[in-house]
Scaffold this motif. Structure first.
Motif, mmCIF file in Angstrom:
data_model
loop_
_atom_site.group_PDB
_atom_site.id
_atom_site.type_symbol
_atom_site.label_atom_id
_atom_site.label_comp_id
_atom_site.label_asym_id
_atom_site.label_seq_id
_atom_site.Cartn_x
_atom_site.Cartn_y
_atom_site.Cartn_z
ATOM 1 N N ILE A 268 -9.741 -9.727 12.888
ATOM 2 C CA ILE A 268 -11.024 -9.062 13.100
ATOM 3 C C ILE A 268 -11.750 -9.695 14.276
ATOM 4 N N ASN A 269 -12.254 -8.874 15.173
ATOM 5 C CA ASN A 269 -13.062 -9.367 16.282
ATOM 6 C C ASN A 269 -14.519 -9.400 15.824
ATOM 7 N N LEU A 270 -15.006 -10.596 15.484
ATOM 8 C CA LEU A 270 -16.352 -10.711 14.910
ATOM 9 C C LEU A 270 -17.450 -10.402 15.920
ATOM 10 N N ILE A 271 -17.114 -10.377 17.187
ATOM 11 C CA ILE A 271 -18.129 -10.017 18.196
ATOM 12 C C ILE A 271 -18.651 -8.605 17.931
ATOM 13 N N ASP A 272 -17.774 -7.752 17.392
ATOM 14 C CA ASP A 272 -18.173 -6.370 17.093
ATOM 15 C C ASP A 272 -18.982 -6.274 15.807
ATOM 16 N N SER A 273 -19.099 -7.406 15.070
ATOM 17 C CA SER A 273 -19.774 -7.370 13.763
ATOM 18 C C SER A 273 -21.058 -8.181 13.728
ATOM 19 N N ILE A 274 -21.542 -8.629 14.894
ATOM 20 C CA ILE A 274 -22.777 -9.424 14.927
ATOM 21 C C ILE A 274 -23.944 -8.596 14.396
ATOM 22 N N MET A 598 -19.711 -16.375 2.508
ATOM 23 C CA MET A 598 -19.510 -14.928 2.407
ATOM 24 C C MET A 598 -18.567 -14.413 3.487
ATOM 25 N N SER A 599 -18.477 -15.123 4.610
ATOM 26 C CA SER A 599 -17.627 -14.661 5.710
ATOM 27 C C SER A 599 -16.152 -14.702 5.330
ATOM 28 N N VAL A 600 -15.797 -15.540 4.360
ATOM 29 C CA VAL A 600 -14.400 -15.628 3.932
ATOM 30 C C VAL A 600 -13.919 -14.285 3.400
ATOM 31 N N LYS A 601 -14.807 -13.585 2.702
ATOM 32 C CA LYS A 601 -14.455 -12.270 2.163
ATOM 33 C C LYS A 601 -14.567 -11.191 3.231
ATOM 34 N N ASN A 602 -15.568 -11.298 4.084
ATOM 35 C CA ASN A 602 -15.810 -10.248 5.082
ATOM 36 C C ASN A 602 -14.863 -10.318 6.270
ATOM 37 N N ALA A 603 -14.392 -11.511 6.611
ATOM 38 C CA ALA A 603 -13.502 -11.684 7.767
ATOM 39 C C ALA A 603 -12.224 -12.366 7.294
ATOM 40 N N ALA A 604 -11.265 -11.558 6.843
ATOM 41 C CA ALA A 604 -10.041 -12.108 6.260
ATOM 42 C C ALA A 604 -9.238 -12.913 7.268
ATOM 43 N N LEU A 605 -9.189 -12.453 8.517
ATOM 44 C CA LEU A 605 -8.386 -13.133 9.530
ATOM 45 C C LEU A 605 -9.066 -13.002 10.883
ATOM 46 N N THR A 606 -9.286 -14.147 11.535
ATOM 47 C CA THR A 606 -9.847 -14.153 12.890
ATOM 48 C C THR A 606 -8.901 -14.928 13.797
ATOM 49 N N GLU A 607 -8.894 -14.600 15.075
ATOM 50 C CA GLU A 607 -7.967 -15.239 16.010
ATOM 51 C C GLU A 607 -8.626 -15.363 17.372
ATOM 52 N N TYR A 608 -8.393 -16.500 18.023
ATOM 53 C CA TYR A 608 -9.034 -16.776 19.308
ATOM 54 C C TYR A 608 -7.967 -17.177 20.338
ATOM 55 N N VAL A 609 -8.226 -18.155 21.165
ATOM 56 C CA VAL A 609 -7.302 -18.482 22.264
ATOM 57 C C VAL A 609 -5.958 -18.998 21.746
ATOM 58 N N ASN A 611 -5.845 -20.487 18.198
ATOM 59 C CA ASN A 611 -5.936 -20.728 16.763
ATOM 60 C C ASN A 611 -6.380 -19.492 16.010
ATOM 61 N N LYS A 612 -5.904 -19.380 14.763
ATOM 62 C CA LYS A 612 -6.383 -18.308 13.899
ATOM 63 C C LYS A 612 -6.836 -18.908 12.569
ATOM 64 N N PHE A 613 -7.735 -18.193 11.893
ATOM 65 C CA PHE A 613 -8.364 -18.724 10.690
ATOM 66 C C PHE A 613 -8.360 -17.654 9.597
ATOM 67 N N SER A 614 -7.721 -17.992 8.494
ATOM 68 C CA SER A 614 -7.727 -17.115 7.319
ATOM 69 C C SER A 614 -7.975 -18.017 6.111
ATOM 70 N N TYR A 615 -9.250 -18.142 5.735
ATOM 71 C CA TYR A 615 -9.617 -19.106 4.702
ATOM 72 C C TYR A 615 -9.379 -18.552 3.300
ATOM 73 N N LYS A 616 -8.845 -19.414 2.441
ATOM 74 C CA LYS A 616 -8.695 -19.115 1.023
ATOM 75 C C LYS A 616 -9.439 -20.196 0.243
ATOM 76 N N LYS A 617 -9.931 -19.823 -0.944
ATOM 77 C CA LYS A 617 -10.685 -20.778 -1.761
ATOM 78 C C LYS A 617 -9.841 -21.281 -2.917
ATOM 79 N N LYS A 618 -9.851 -22.586 -3.122
ATOM 80 C CA LYS A 618 -9.198 -23.131 -4.303
ATOM 81 C C LYS A 618 -9.998 -22.707 -5.525
ATOM 82 N N LEU A 619 -9.320 -22.558 -6.655
ATOM 83 C CA LEU A 619 -9.990 -22.087 -7.863
ATOM 84 C C LEU A 619 -11.169 -22.981 -8.222
ATOM 85 N N PHE A 620 -10.975 -24.284 -8.114
ATOM 86 C CA PHE A 620 -12.068 -25.224 -8.359
ATOM 87 C C PHE A 620 -12.167 -26.153 -7.157
ATOM 88 N N GLY A 621 -12.714 -25.673 -6.088
ATOM 89 C CA GLY A 621 -12.822 -26.494 -4.886
ATOM 90 C C GLY A 621 -13.224 -25.683 -3.681
#
Length: 642
Positions: A268-274, A598-609, A611-621
């Motif tokens: 997802i290109n977050l620039i389009d979602s500001i 909240m961005s973890v749910k709204n932006a499943a996968l982001t990518e730049y030069v 690196n890419k980021f797709s955050y997941k949450k540990k059940l207790f952490g």
């Protein structure tokens, strides 16, 4: 800095025969059915069914979805649609019956009774006045009643749809030969018609796992920590169908082992979602250790800058500054606090005590684990997100974001790549004395693999070399995948040189296929990047490895690289690129969502030069980056493999 060209993405995809979707149907197996019976029903042979459903050879299990080729001999199912156009009056004569009238007017006896109610209680008599219905009859041909259309939902990928309808991704692709790699919202695709049965829902509180070839309940227990009974409880159909290659299983969110399904959608290109232009407050904490810099002379200052923590911090911070400049041009307002942690836990505590962090939206850093842990634990009371740039074995408090993927994820990426390659005829594992444990782990993953260890000298110490004969004895005609596990540059040079000389070799006398070698490693390190390594050999061997970041393409008109080069008169190294990518991601997530969480749910996968980021949450952490790159050497360039 030695960097390679990043080529176009090389896509690995199934090569299905080019056919129209209507050439396939689906059949949901019922208890007691046989292949012969199903084949007769669809006017095909058992061989036709086995060719599309190899697992069916092991036996049929209820609720399994079979892909069925539609035979030209099979008559299409026809539905008769009748539309009432009017009536014709008829006065019955002697000897006329409902049967004779139905034949005369080409309607059924029930149709005549329906519009002449008295006939339900009385027989037809001479002189009765009847209303004979006149219908417009239309035949609707349903050529494939076992397939229905499905509209792709937002952010929905192939594995999600496959799970919903109880089929594998391969079977979904077979039903849709023209389907692209990434599904688009609103796209119409073919799925099995489950005849009124409930379609399974994706529960975001769980993870989902794709079963690999030859994987049984015992291996899943080792990998996921789940007993067969637990898997069957989460996946009730499993009791009847058993495990099937490529099937999708629901598992607890905490069981994040290799093969767990990840976001399939495009980044997802977050620039389009500001959407939020309020001033955001971030803090950057790095171990500059400026108190140790000698400013007495230019020469002394230059010497101080070579100090590793200051050097690393300056590289990273140069990328941060470039990101802040780019964000400013987007109209984003930022308040940025920069702190020197001095590589001391006590200094971190002092910074937090003397400054107001309650209004900070996110903290980037510190770099070192001890100081990072102190910041994260202290700022939990404010629920302030703390993002680690380089830590990979952190204590994941609920406010921690680990941006560097774990080493386990990198290893899993390569292991799964090898496991899913159906063309491989042989696997070798080459290691030195320091990587014996890794070699044994891989042997447990691939039972049929052969292990080769580096030779030892007369004193029993590792000489870090193997001979051509050592390796040649383990190779087979056809495709061979060779794991090379080492941190020794000399050993890596020796092995890659030998492998390159054996690649494409062929025994002419036996008329066997040539030996094809693909080199892989679970741990890419400096041993593979030193001066002794011949990159031509790595390209010849199609060297594959998993990495947390890819290398940017010098030939692409990358605005960040161009601006960085103009400003600092050098190309950005990986630390600078990480500073840029991470800062861009953190801030863009803040201004496009309510907060970083909240961005973890709204932006499943982001990518730049790089690196890419797709955050997941540990059940207790906290949160960890669940996305890595699979790359390979190709013609002296490193390209991404998807």
């Amino acid at each position: 800095m030695n960097r390679f060209l990043l080529a176009l993405v090389f896509v690995l995809a199934f090569n299905f025969t080019s056919v129209n979707a209507q050439n396939f149907s689906t059949h949901q197996v019922k208890d007691g059915e046989t292949i012969d019976g199903i084949a007769k029903r669809y006017f095909v042979t058992p061989l036709d069914i086995y060719s599309l459903n190899p697992d069916a050879k092991k036996g049929l299990k209820p609720n399994t979805i079979l892909i069925i080729p539609i035979s030209k001999a099979k008559k299409p199912e026809v539905t008769i649609v009748k539309e009432l156009k009017g009536f014709k009056e008829h006065k019955t004569r002697r000897k006329e019956t409902l049967y004779s009238l139905s034949k005369e007017y080409k309607v059924s006896e029930d149709d005549i009774k329906a519009y002449n109610k008295f006939l339900y209680a009385n027989p037809l008599r001479k002189g009765d006045k009847l209303k004979i219905p006149i219908f417009k009859v239309t035949e609707v041909v349903d050529e494939n009643p076992h397939i229905t259309e499905y509209t792709v939902l937002p952010k929905e990928g192939k594995w999600r749809i496959a799970y919903k309808f109880g089929i594998t991704v391969k079977e979904l692709e077979m039903l849709n030969p023209d389907m692209g790699e990434v599904l688009k919202e609103g796209e119409i695709i073919n799925v099995p018609n489950l005849e009124g049965e409930e379609v399974k829902n994706i529960d975001e509180q769980y993870s989902y796992y794709k079963v690999l070839p030859k994987e049984g309940f015992y291996r899943l227990k080792l990998k996921l920590g789940l007993e067969q009974s637990q898997l069957e409880e989460l996946n009730p159909d499993l009791k009847e169908t058993g495990l099937k290659n490529g099937m999708i299983l629901k598992i607890p969110y905490s069981n994040l082992a290799s093969g767990v399904m990840r976001a399939e959608s495009e980044s997802i290109n977050l620039i389009d979602s500001i959407s939020d232009f309020k001033t955001k407050h971030i803090a950057v904490m790095l171990p500059f250790r400026l108190n140790r810099v000698d400013f007495d002379s230019t020469e002394d200052t230059k010497k101080s800058i070579k100090e590793p923590y200051l050097n690393a911090s300056l590289d990273f911070y140069s990328g941060v500054l470039m990101a802040l400049d780019s964000l400013k041009t987007l109209g984003i307002s930022l308040k940025v606090d920069v702190y020197d942690t001095k590589y001391q836990v006590s200094e971190v505590s002092r910074i937090i005590d003397e400054n107001d962090f309650e209004t900070v939206d996110a903290v980037i850093g510190p770099l070192t684990n001890d100081t990072f842990d102190k910041v994260a634990s202290r700022l939990r009371v404010y629920n302030t997100p703390v993002v680690s740039p380089i830590g990979s074995d952190l204590k994941l408090y609920d406010n921690v974001f680990q941006s560097k993927p774990s080493d386990g994820l990198l290893k899993s990426k390569i292991v799964n790549f090898v496991r899913e390659d159906s063309l491989t005829s042989n696997i070798l594992i080459i290691s030195d004395s320091k990587t014996i444990e890794v070699s044994n782990d891989l042997k447990r993953e691939f039972n049929q693999a052969k292990q080769i260890h580096s030779r030892k000298n007369k004193d029993g110490k590792d000489d870090f070399f193997v001979t051509k004969e050592d390796i040649q004895a383990g190779l087979k005609p056809g495709k061979n995948i060779v794991f090379l596990e080492t941190t020794n540059e000399g050993f890596a040079s020796n092995v890659t040189s030998v492998l390159a000389s054996l690649n494409k070799s062929k025994n002419i006398e036996l008329n066997e296929p040539a030996v094809e070698i693909v080199l892989v490693t679970t741990n890419i390190n400096s041993a593979f990047e030193g001066d002794q390594i011949n990159n031509t050999h790595l390209s010849t061997l199609q060297f594959h490895f998993a990495t947390t970041s890819k290398e940017y393409n010098f030939n692409e008109n990358n605005s960040f690289v161009k601006k960085y080069n103009n400003l600092y008169n050098t190309t950005p190294n990986k630390r600078a690129v990480k500073g840029f990518d991470l800062t861009m991601d953190v801030v863009l997530r803040l201004v496009s969502s309510e907060n970083l969480y909240m961005s973890v749910k709204n932006a499943a996968l982001t990518e730049y030069v790089e690196n890419k980021f797709s955050y997941k949450k540990k059940l207790f952490g906290g949160y960890y980056n669940d996305s890595v790159y699979l790359v390979k050497y190709d013609d002296l360039a490193i390209i991404e493999v998807k």
